[in-house]
Design a protein around this motif. Structure first.
Motif, mmCIF file in Angstrom:
data_model
loop_
_atom_site.group_PDB
_atom_site.id
_atom_site.type_symbol
_atom_site.label_atom_id
_atom_site.label_comp_id
_atom_site.label_asym_id
_atom_site.label_seq_id
_atom_site.Cartn_x
_atom_site.Cartn_y
_atom_site.Cartn_z
ATOM 1 N N ARG A 283 0.565 -1.052 0.213
ATOM 2 C CA ARG A 283 0.166 -0.092 -0.315
ATOM 3 C C ARG A 283 0.918 1.506 -0.147
ATOM 4 N NH1 ARG A 283 -5.946 -0.789 3.294
ATOM 5 N NH2 ARG A 283 -5.841 -2.853 2.838
ATOM 6 N N PRO A 284 0.741 2.504 -0.348
ATOM 7 C CA PRO A 284 -0.697 2.317 -1.259
ATOM 8 C C PRO A 284 -0.965 1.656 -2.524
ATOM 9 C CG PRO A 284 0.315 4.468 -1.571
ATOM 10 C CD PRO A 284 1.223 3.726 -0.615
ATOM 11 N N PHE A 285 -3.116 1.667 -2.801
ATOM 12 C CA PHE A 285 -2.903 1.633 -4.209
ATOM 13 C C PHE A 285 -2.914 3.132 -5.359
ATOM 14 C CE2 PHE A 285 -5.961 1.138 -7.460
ATOM 15 C CZ PHE A 285 -5.692 -0.706 -7.683
ATOM 16 N N ARG A 286 -1.925 2.537 -6.194
ATOM 17 C CA ARG A 286 -0.862 2.941 -6.970
ATOM 18 C C ARG A 286 -1.276 2.635 -8.595
ATOM 19 N NH1 ARG A 286 3.736 3.172 -4.778
ATOM 20 N NH2 ARG A 286 2.844 2.105 -3.724
ATOM 21 N N GLU A 287 -1.881 3.209 -9.193
ATOM 22 C CA GLU A 287 -2.192 2.523 -11.241
ATOM 23 C C GLU A 287 -0.925 3.442 -12.107
ATOM 24 O OE1 GLU A 287 -7.050 1.298 -10.667
ATOM 25 O OE2 GLU A 287 -6.082 3.253 -11.951
ATOM 26 N N ARG A 599 -12.056 1.212 -2.102
ATOM 27 C CA ARG A 599 -12.698 2.027 -4.048
ATOM 28 C C ARG A 599 -13.994 2.370 -3.240
ATOM 29 N NH1 ARG A 599 -10.642 0.160 -8.613
ATOM 30 N NH2 ARG A 599 -8.778 1.318 -8.859
ATOM 31 N N SER A 600 -14.945 1.802 -2.256
ATOM 32 C CA SER A 600 -15.815 2.039 -1.598
ATOM 33 C C SER A 600 -16.143 2.057 -0.313
ATOM 34 C CB SER A 600 -16.588 -0.041 -1.105
ATOM 35 O OG SER A 600 -16.314 -1.131 -2.251
ATOM 36 N N ALA A 601 -15.234 2.794 0.645
ATOM 37 C CA ALA A 601 -14.785 2.975 1.644
ATOM 38 C C ALA A 601 -13.471 3.140 2.410
ATOM 39 C CB ALA A 601 -16.000 2.692 2.570
ATOM 40 N N CYS A 602 -13.348 4.086 2.981
ATOM 41 C CA CYS A 602 -11.779 4.062 3.892
ATOM 42 C C CYS A 602 -12.127 2.931 4.567
ATOM 43 C CB CYS A 602 -12.022 5.473 3.999
ATOM 44 S SG CYS A 602 -10.057 5.477 4.655
ATOM 45 N N ILE A 607 -2.520 4.681 5.925
ATOM 46 C CA ILE A 607 -1.427 4.921 5.034
ATOM 47 C C ILE A 607 -1.207 6.101 4.899
ATOM 48 C CG2 ILE A 607 -1.932 3.796 3.239
ATOM 49 C CD1 ILE A 607 0.613 2.628 3.372
ATOM 50 N N ASN A 608 -2.706 6.165 3.886
ATOM 51 C CA ASN A 608 -2.926 7.858 2.834
ATOM 52 C C ASN A 608 -2.739 9.489 4.199
ATOM 53 O OD1 ASN A 608 -2.603 7.188 0.079
ATOM 54 N ND2 ASN A 608 -4.699 6.098 0.373
ATOM 55 N N ARG A 609 -3.323 8.979 5.520
ATOM 56 C CA ARG A 609 -2.570 10.057 5.832
ATOM 57 C C ARG A 609 -1.537 10.132 6.645
ATOM 58 N NH1 ARG A 609 -2.420 9.265 10.698
ATOM 59 N NH2 ARG A 609 -3.684 7.400 10.832
ATOM 60 N N LYS A 610 -0.468 9.136 6.467
ATOM 61 C CA LYS A 610 1.180 10.075 6.655
ATOM 62 C C LYS A 610 1.860 10.141 5.806
ATOM 63 C CE LYS A 610 1.298 5.815 10.455
ATOM 64 N NZ LYS A 610 1.604 4.906 11.549
ATOM 65 N N LEU A 611 1.034 10.002 4.387
ATOM 66 C CA LEU A 611 2.152 10.660 3.430
ATOM 67 C C LEU A 611 1.173 11.118 2.277
ATOM 68 C CD1 LEU A 611 2.269 7.159 1.295
ATOM 69 C CD2 LEU A 611 3.777 7.630 2.656
ATOM 70 N N GLY A 612 0.426 11.596 3.307
ATOM 71 C CA GLY A 612 -0.273 13.238 3.440
ATOM 72 C C GLY A 612 -0.870 12.957 1.204
ATOM 73 N N ARG A 613 -1.572 12.218 1.283
ATOM 74 C CA ARG A 613 -2.484 11.513 -0.122
ATOM 75 C C ARG A 613 -3.632 11.615 0.189
ATOM 76 N NH1 ARG A 613 0.820 8.442 -3.362
ATOM 77 N NH2 ARG A 613 -0.866 7.438 -4.683
ATOM 78 N N ASN A 614 -4.652 11.581 -0.368
ATOM 79 C CA ASN A 614 -6.249 11.264 -0.904
ATOM 80 C C ASN A 614 -6.406 9.715 -0.637
ATOM 81 O OD1 ASN A 614 -7.105 13.995 -0.058
ATOM 82 N ND2 ASN A 614 -6.330 14.286 -2.331
ATOM 83 N N CYS A 615 -7.299 9.278 0.136
ATOM 84 C CA CYS A 615 -8.436 8.453 -0.316
ATOM 85 C C CYS A 615 -9.021 8.494 -1.277
ATOM 86 C CB CYS A 615 -8.843 7.297 0.474
ATOM 87 S SG CYS A 615 -7.721 6.754 2.177
ATOM 88 N N PHE A 616 -9.355 7.694 -2.165
ATOM 89 C CA PHE A 616 -10.404 7.204 -3.174
ATOM 90 C C PHE A 616 -11.235 8.502 -2.796
ATOM 91 C CE2 PHE A 616 -7.999 3.061 -3.150
ATOM 92 C CZ PHE A 616 -7.692 2.999 -4.577
#
Length: 616
Positions: A283-287, A599-602, A607-616
């Motif tokens: 994680r995190p999920f990246r495409e 993708r349905s719900a956080c 992990i995204n909070r720690k990296l400063g990223r947004n969840c889906f």
């Protein structure tokens, strides 16, 4: 010192001599006088397995993209060639230059699987490098390092390595080598370099941390030296469209396990299966974008001549633009007669349209991984796949011409009962019925179901890291029950296989082990243990004896329940998923409650909070 003259007379005495000579198309040879730092990338298994490893392909090309850095490949010699190497005093060498590994600045191992640990010691010994980091003196080289998924708990190997690289290596590897070059020019000692390297995010230097234990054998604390970080956070690449990816692969002279172009289409996983370590480590999920995938596939096929492309990921069908990607790529693969394979497809998003897109270039067995035989147990492990979805997918596949189905399960999962075991057979039989109920199924062919049952291994950084592994006696009982549930009329249509219990138990011991296992690994190796993942080479009694001589009990590591507040050997390593999340998920598992995919719900893994990223 090139070893060519020493190995040439011996090559016809061994199996598959092509794996020991180098010189393949795509391999990179540099003028040594132009090289400042040499990196030996060591894969602790055979050439045919290691040459299939994508991580080696990426880092090999990445390091060699720097004119003054040279990365070469090293593999574990099979037993026949090793015997000749020892008889003729030939040191372990790298394939590009045929120079001894001992002459390199970095000796880097990838830790893909716990049962390769004795191979690491064997390779160090063949190279003439002291096994223990403390015995390598103050000279800067060779610096023995490691990366890969097993670095999430490297403690059983901590005494043998100078440092570990946590997480994704594309950025941190060059940072580490740049630091090394600067300190090499300044005349720094090994200890000075290690203390400086420990300041690079993602670098763990185990000798700078002291481990203390409670009387019951559990860990009291892991304490860093002054000025050294208390926790080490894994490295994460932010943008897969911008990160380095090879334009060329080394094309082997001989057949290897995955002899094809491999295109990584995404990293991470949205699913959150509670047993799956990779799903949390990556994680995190990246495409990657369809344009990037299409461009990289074309480039690699053109440069290597391969006629097959495999889309690599933990769950390829979770790529949000997969059909768009295939629409762009298929005209190229079809016109050039290139076979396209899509492993890791999910049954809950396998559509007729997707099958129609891939069936013209791919027709093999259909693979499902239900993991558990009943919906209750699939809810426990958070598989989030229903029986109806599997039967629907099977029906689509049978209508498309498939007749072979592979089903992967685990036995010994937390809360598993005999009814869950019987459910494995019930599901297989329903798929057989589905075949005969499909009107446009292949005529004149018989359906074949292959059931593979692995023994559950609790792994670090999963919600099941607290769980015990099932004891052997109980597992045998469940295996016998499984076979007894197959109806006589289906016995020719259903084939069952499973892994050796002792291999899974050793994997569990090493996966959740601590530093005290270093002496166990050394004793096992000195007693002849190597290539433990190869059934013909595995001897569990060697490990039992080594554990006994070290006063350690395998059950302590593999078969006991661990408290939520226990200090684990890997707690000072931060893979960015909150421990509180793992506790919540473990509790939900025991209540057989599921968690929706990302993708349905956080679900709040953090992990995204720690990296400063947004969840889906």
């Amino acid at each position: 010192m090139n070893v060519l003259s020493q190995i040439e007379p011996l090559l016809l005495q061994v199996q598959k001599p092509a794996q020991y000579i180098g010189g393949e198309v795509g391999s990179i040879v540099k003028e040594i006088q132009n090289v400042d730092v040499r990196f030996a990338f060591c894969f602790p298994d055979t050439y045919e397995i290691g040459m299939s490893h994508l991580g080696m392909k990426i880092l090999y090309s990445l390091i060699n993209s720097r004119e003054n850095f040279w990365c070469e490949r090293v593999f574990a010699p099979w037993t026949d060639f090793e015997a000749l190497m020892r008889e003729h005093q030939i040191p372990l060498y790298a394939l590009e230059s045929l120079d001894p590994v001992q002459e390199f600045d970095f000796v880097g191992f990838t830790l893909q699987y716990e049962l390769a640990y004795t191979n690491i010691l064997n390779m160090l010994d063949l190279a003439g490098i002291p096994l223990y980091a403390k015995d390598r003196g103050e000279a800067l080289a060779p610096m023995v390092i490691a990366g890969g998924p097993c670095v999430c708990n490297p403690e059983p190997l901590a005494d043998f390595f100078d440092l570990f690289v946590l997480g994704e290596g594309e950025e941190v590897e060059l940072e580490l080598m740049d630091l090394y070059l600067a300190m090499k020019k300044s005349g720094a000692t090994r200890q000075e370099f290690l203390r400086a390297a420990a300041q690079i995010p993602g670098i763990y230097v185990p000798s700078l941390y002291k481990v203390s234990y409670h009387p019951d054998g559990t860990i009291d604390a892991v304490t860093p030296e002054e000025g050294i970080p208390a926790t080490i956070q894994k490295r994460v690449v932010d943008d897969l469209d911008k990160v380095f990816y090879p334009r060329q692969f080394v094309v082997p002279f001989m057949e290897v396990v995955h002899d094809r172009v491999v295109e990584e289409v995404l990293r991470g996983c949205i699913r959150g299966c509670r047993f799956c370590q990779a799903g949390f480590l990556y994680r995190p999920f990246r495409e990657k974008s369809p344009e990037t995938i299409n461009r990289q596939c074309r480039t690699l096929c053109d440069n290597t001549g391969y006629q097959e492309v495999s889309m690599s990921s933990l769950s390829t069908s979770d790529h949000s633009r997969l059909e768009e990607t295939l629409t762009q790529l298929l005209p190229y693969t079809e016109s050039h007669r290139i076979n396209l394979t899509l492993p890791s497809l999910r049954v809950d998003n396998f559509s007729k349209e997707l099958m129609e897109q891939i069936q013209s270039v791919r027709k093999s067995s259909l693979t499902f991984a239900p993991e558990a035989g009943t919906q209750r147990l699939r809810d426990v492990i958070n598989k989030n796949v229903t029986e109806e979805e599997m039967l629907r997918t099977a029906s689509i596949a049978f209508a498309g011409g498939y007749t072979n189905v592979k089903l992967y399960f685990m036995m010994g999962l937390p809360t598993e009962t005999l009814d869950d075991v019987a459910g494995i057979v019930r599901l297989a039989e329903k798929i057989i019925d589905c075949f005969f109920e499909t009107p446009n199924r292949p005529k004149g062919k018989m359906v074949q179901i292959s059931i593979s049952c692995a023994t559950f291994v609790p792994k670090p950084f999963t919600p099941f890291q607290f769980e015990p592994q099932v004891e052997q006696e109980e597992l045998l009982k469940r295996q016998e029950h499984l076979l007894s549930c197959i109806q006589p009329r289906h016995r020719k249509k259903i084939k069952v296989s499973w892994h050796t219990y002792e291999i899974s138990r050793l994997e569990a011991v090493l996966a959740r082990g601590d530093r005290r296992l270093s002496t166990v690994i050394e004793k096992a190796w000195r007693s002849g243990s190597k290539f433990d993942s190869w059934s013909e080479c595995f001897h569990y009694e060697i490990w039992e004896q080594a554990m006994s001589e070290c006063g350690l009990d395998p059950a302590f590591y593999a078969n006991r329940i661990r408290a939520y507040d226990e200090v684990f050997p890997w707690d000072h390593l931060d893979y960015l998923v909150d421990r509180a999340f793992f506790v919540r998920e473990n509790q939900k598992a025991h209540d057989a409650k599921t968690t929706p995919h990302c993708r349905s719900a956080c679900a709040g893994c953090g992990i995204n909070r720690k990296l400063g990223r947004n969840c889906f």
